[in-house]
Design a protein around this motif. Structure first.
Motif: not given
Length: 197
Positions: A185-191, A193-197
């Motif tokens: 779940s943390l991996g998908f959370y950071y993925l 977040r990275m797609s929003l940048v």
């Protein structure tokens, strides 16, 4: 007014006709899977914490009956009803309260249900839901913290208790499964977040 619009003009016909599209079927299947898994998980927690008074069977029967009644009589064709962490925590606390005072759990649960029913009827009769606009974002965040805390503490407690109740290999499997779910779940959370940048 909602009943007049739904029951006199269309006679519920559009509820069934409009739902025959592929998009509605896929959304319904997704919601069924999402609500079924949380119902089973929380039903198991309730079964464990109430010594078998309430469990998965009762949760499934309750969700099925209330879902059919709500969709037919609430002027809302597709409600999403499912048990939540706070409701399960409340039922567990109610069980502990009934044990402490020597009161039958089902009797206490019935009276609480009747009181909640009367309260909801009064809220609907006097249209008190219009005051929801007075709630701030802070209230929403406090409630979200409460719900998340219930899930986190229940998950940690469940993993830790396994080390004293079952074999070590099963306990380690539960620990690594919980760790995998956390990292996943943390991996998908950071993925995300990275797609929003």
């Amino acid at each position: 007014r909602d009943y007049k619009l739904r029951y006199t003009s269309t006679l519920l016909k559009s509820d069934f006709i409009d739902g025959l599209t592929l998009k509605t079927k896929s959304a319904s299947l997704f919601m069924f899977c999402a609500t079924m898994t949380s119902t089973v998980a929380l039903g198991e927690v309730a079964f464990r914490e109430t010594d078998g008074y309430v469990g998965i069977t009762e949760y499934l029967m309750l969700q099925g009956a209330s879902g059919v009644a709500h969709s037919l009589f609430s002027a809302c064709p597709m409600p999403i009803l499912r048990p939540t962490g706070p409701i399960t925590a409340f039922m567990v606390d109610l069980y502990k309260l009934s044990s402490d005072f020597g009161v039958d759990y089902y009797t206490l649960l019935s009276w609480v249900g009747m009181w909640v029913g009367v309260s909801l009827i009064l809220i609907a009769a006097f249209d008190l839901c219009r005051y929801i606009v007075l709630c701030t974002r802070f209230l929403h965040d406090i409630y979200a913290v409460f719900v998340c805390t219930i899930y986190i503490t229940d998950g940690i407690t469940g993993v830790v208790e396994r080390f004293s109740k079952v074999e070590w290999d099963q306990a380690f499997f539960a620990f690594f499964l919980a760790l995998f779910c956390l990292l996943f779940s943390l991996g998908f959370y950071y993925l995300d977040r990275m797609s929003l940048v």
